[in-house]
Design a protein around this motif. Structure first.
Motif, mmCIF file in Angstrom:
data_model
loop_
_atom_site.group_PDB
_atom_site.id
_atom_site.type_symbol
_atom_site.label_atom_id
_atom_site.label_comp_id
_atom_site.label_asym_id
_atom_site.label_seq_id
_atom_site.Cartn_x
_atom_site.Cartn_y
_atom_site.Cartn_z
ATOM 1 N N THR A 112 0.816 -1.219 0.000
ATOM 2 C CA THR A 112 0.000 0.000 0.000
ATOM 3 C C THR A 112 0.849 1.267 0.000
ATOM 4 O O THR A 112 0.364 2.334 -0.395
ATOM 5 N N HIS A 146 -5.862 2.311 -11.458
ATOM 6 C CA HIS A 146 -5.600 1.242 -10.493
ATOM 7 C C HIS A 146 -6.907 0.615 -10.018
ATOM 8 O O HIS A 146 -7.851 1.312 -9.637
ATOM 9 N N ASP A 147 -6.967 -0.703 -10.055
ATOM 10 C CA ASP A 147 -8.169 -1.448 -9.690
ATOM 11 C C ASP A 147 -8.032 -1.927 -8.241
ATOM 12 O O ASP A 147 -7.367 -2.916 -7.955
ATOM 13 N N ARG A 148 -8.667 -1.206 -7.336
ATOM 14 C CA ARG A 148 -8.542 -1.537 -5.916
ATOM 15 C C ARG A 148 -9.218 -2.857 -5.558
ATOM 16 O O ARG A 148 -8.795 -3.550 -4.635
ATOM 17 N N GLU A 149 -10.253 -3.228 -6.292
ATOM 18 C CA GLU A 149 -10.906 -4.510 -6.033
ATOM 19 C C GLU A 149 -9.979 -5.670 -6.383
ATOM 20 O O GLU A 149 -9.875 -6.650 -5.633
ATOM 21 N N ALA A 150 -9.286 -5.550 -7.508
ATOM 22 C CA ALA A 150 -8.327 -6.590 -7.886
ATOM 23 C C ALA A 150 -7.149 -6.628 -6.919
ATOM 24 O O ALA A 150 -6.555 -7.689 -6.678
ATOM 25 N N ALA A 178 -7.271 -6.029 -3.708
ATOM 26 C CA ALA A 178 -7.685 -6.413 -2.358
ATOM 27 C C ALA A 178 -7.077 -7.728 -1.854
ATOM 28 O O ALA A 178 -6.626 -7.806 -0.703
ATOM 29 N N SER A 210 -3.518 -6.859 -0.812
ATOM 30 C CA SER A 210 -3.288 -5.508 -0.270
ATOM 31 C C SER A 210 -2.687 -5.521 1.131
ATOM 32 O O SER A 210 -2.106 -4.524 1.560
ATOM 33 N N GLY A 212 -4.711 -4.829 -10.258
ATOM 34 C CA GLY A 212 -4.517 -4.183 -8.969
ATOM 35 C C GLY A 212 -3.073 -3.903 -8.626
ATOM 36 O O GLY A 212 -2.770 -3.336 -7.571
#
Length: 469
Positions: free
Chosen positions: A57, A80-84, A86, A89, A119
Motif C-alpha cells: 500500500t 488502479h483497480d482496488r478490487e483486484a 484487495a 493488499s 490491482g
C-alpha cells in the motif's frame, strides 16, 4: 519517509522510496551512471532487506514519480483497480514475493495472477523483482499466461512466436523480400514481420506496408505486418487507406521520456483506436506493437522522480509497462541490450534485465517478448544470448526477435538468428502460433509436431518471393 536497516552493526539510511528501490536493485551500469546505485554489496543487501518489509500500500501513497507532473503516473494511479488489489493488499513486498512463488505451484496460478494484475502498480512489481533470484523470475513468469491476438494468437502455453525482422539499410524491396523468405522458410514471422525503416518518410513507409501486405495476400499467410515508423506517420497512413495492421511506437516510463519520443498518452490512445477502426484482424483486435528498454529515460535525461532523485532504470522500465497495459497491445518487447553498455554493461547484466523485464511485463498482464540482443561494444557475446534465449523459453516468453544471421545490418546490433528460433523450439518442445503452424503444415513446411521441414526448391511457392519487384 526515511528507511533504516542495520546489518552486522552498520546502519544504512535511505531517504525515501525512490532511493530505497534504487539501492536494492541488482548492480547495473545505468544506475551507476545515474548516481543512484548502491555503493557496496552490503548496502544493496540492506536496502533489499528493508524493501522486503515495505507494505504494498505504500506504493499508492508515496509515488516514485509525482502525480502532479507526470501523465504516466496519473494513468497508473487513475486506472488502479482496488478490487483486484484487495487479495494482496495486506502484504509487504517480501510477502508478495512469497505469495507469487507459492501461487506458481498451483494448477490455477495463471488465473490467480490474471485476477490480481489490474490491482498491481508497476512500482509494486518492480520492487518485488528486486528481491527475486533469476530462478524466481523464471518460475513465476512461466506460470503466468497472457494472450493477445490479431491474425495469429500470441502467448499460448507451449508456444513461442517470432518477429521476423527483415531490415535493410536502404529499404530495398529485393533485400527485404530475400530476408523475409529466409525467415519464413525457417518458420519465423508468426508474431509479426516488422521492418525498422531507414527513414520515417510516409511515402517509403507506405511502400513497405504495401510490399508486406502483398506478400501476405499472395501466399495466404496468417500474419501481421508492421513498419516501425513514428505513431503519427502510421496514423496518417491509416487515414489514407494504406494497409496498416499494427501501430508501432517506442514508449518509456515518464512523461518527459515519452516527450523525447514525440508522443503523449492521449496520442497513443487515439492511435490504438485508429488501428482498431480498420478491423483487419481475424482472430483478435489487439493492434499495438510497443518497444521499450532499460535506460531509455536516463538516456533522455528524463529519469528524475520525487524530490528530484534519480529513479533506477528497471523501475522506470516497468512504469512503461503500466502505460502499455492501457493500450492492450498485441506485442510488446524490451530491446534489452540495444541501448548499450552504458546501461547494461555485460552479458550478466543483460541476462538479469531480460528476465526482470519479462517477469514484470507478464505480471502486469502484457504479452511480453524480448529482443535478445547486445551492441558490439558491450561485454557480451552470442553465448550470453543463447543463455538468455533458453531461459526466456523456459519462462514462457510470448515471442523473440530474429534477423538474418543474428546480425542486423541496418541497426548495427546483434540479435537472434532464425536458426536460434528453431533451436529453442526444438530444445524446449515449443511450437509456433497455431494459425501460422497450420499454414506451415499446409505447405509441407512443418510436421505434425510443429517442427520445420526442409523445403524442396523446385516446388516451394515461397521461392516466388525472389522475383519480388
Amino acid at each position: 519517509m526515511r528507511f533504516t536497516q542495520t546489518i552486522s552493526g552498520t546502519t544504512y539510511e535511505f531517504d525515501g522510496l525512490v532511493e530505497l528501490m534504487a539501492k536494492a536493485t541488482p548492480l547495473r551500469s545505468g544506475d551507476q551512471l545515474a548516481g543512484c546505485a548502491a555503493t557496496s554489496d552490503a548496502e544493496r543487501a540492506a536496502a533489499a532487506w528493508q524493501l522486503a518489509d515495505v507494505p504494498l500500500t505504500t506504493f499508492l501513497a508515496e509515488l516514485v514519480v509525482p502525480y502532479e507532473t507526470d501523465e504516466v503516473t496519473r494513468l497508473i494511479i487513475d486506472t488502479h483497480d482496488r478490487e483486484a488489489f484487495a487479495p494482496v493488499s495486506h502484504l509487504t513486498v517480501g510477502g508478495f514475493r512469497d505469495w507469487l512463488l507459492e501461487t506458481a505451484t498451483l494448477d490455477d496460478a495463471a488465473s490467480r495472477y490474471s485476477a490480481v494484475a489490474p490491482g498491481l502498480t508497476p512500482e509494486m512489481v518492480a520492487a518485488t523483482s528486486k528481491l527475486m533470484r533469476n530462478q524466481d523470475l523464471i518460475l513465476v513468469a512461466s506460470a503466468a499466461r497472457v494472450r493477445s491476438a490479431f491474425r495469429t494468437t500470441i502467448g499460448l502455453p507451449g508456444r513461442i512466436a517470432t518477429r521476423l525482422q527483415p531490415n535493410h539499410p536502404t529499404d530495398d524491396p529485393r533485400g527485404i523480400a530475400a530476408a523475409t523468405l529466409d525467415g519464413l522458410l525457417m518458420g519465423c514471422g508468426d508474431a509479426v514481420i516488422g521492418i525498422n525503416p531507414a527513414t520515417d518518410s510516409p511515402h517509403a513507409t507506405a511502400d513497405l506496408l504495401h510490399l508486406l501486405d502483398d506478400i501476405r495476400q499472395r501466399f495466404s499467410i496468417p500474419m501481421q505486418s508492421c513498419v516501425l515508423s513514428h505513431v503519427t506517420t502510421t496514423v496518417d497512413l491509416i487515414s489514407r487507406g494504406v494497409p496498416v495492421d499494427l501501430v508501432f511506437q517506442s514508449i518509456a516510463g515518464t512523461e518527459p521520456a515519452n516527450s523525447s519520443f514525440g508522443v503523449t498518452v492521449p496520442m497513443l490512445l487515439e492511435a490504438n483506436e485508429a488501428g482498431r477502426s480498420l478491423k483487419r484482424g481475424t482472430v483478435g483486435d489487439n493492434v499495438m506493437y510497443l518497444e521499450t528498454g532499460q535506460g531509455s529515460a536516463l538516456s533522455a535525461g528524463a529519469h528524475l522522480g520525487t524530490g528530484g532523485k534519480p529513479v533506477d532504470q528497471q523501475t522506470l522500465e516497468t512504469r512503461a509497462y503500466g502505460l502499455a497495459r492501457a493500450l492492450e497491445p498485441l506485442l510488446i518487447n524490451t530491446v534489452v541490450g540495444f541501448i548499450g553498455p552504458e546501461y547494461l554493461y555485460d552479458g550478466k547484466q543483460i541476462i538479469r534485465a531480460g528476465l526482470e523485464d519479462h517477469f514484470c511485463g507478464k505480471l502486469l498482464g502484457l504479452p511480453m517478448g524480448v529482443d535478445v540482443c547486445y551492441t558490439n561494444h558491450a561485454e557480451a557475446d552470442q553465448d550470453d544470448m543463447d543463455t538468455l534465449l533458453t531461459l526466456l523459453g523456459v519462462a514462457g516468453a510470448a515471442f523473440v526477435i530474429a534477423v538474418p544471421g543474428a546480425d542486423d545490418v541496418m541497426l548495427g546490433y546483434q540479435s537472434l538468428s532464425f536458426h536460434d528460433a528453431l533451436y529453442v523450439r526444438q530444445a524446449l518442445s515449443l511450437r509456433p502460433a497455431p494459425e501460422f503452424e497450420e499454414w506451415l503444415a499446409g505447405l509441407g513446411m512443418a510436421d505434425a509436431d510443429g517442427r520445420i521441414l526442409p523445403v524442396d526448391p523446385a516446388t516451394s511457392p515461397l521461392l516466388a518471393l525472389t522475383a519480388a519487384p
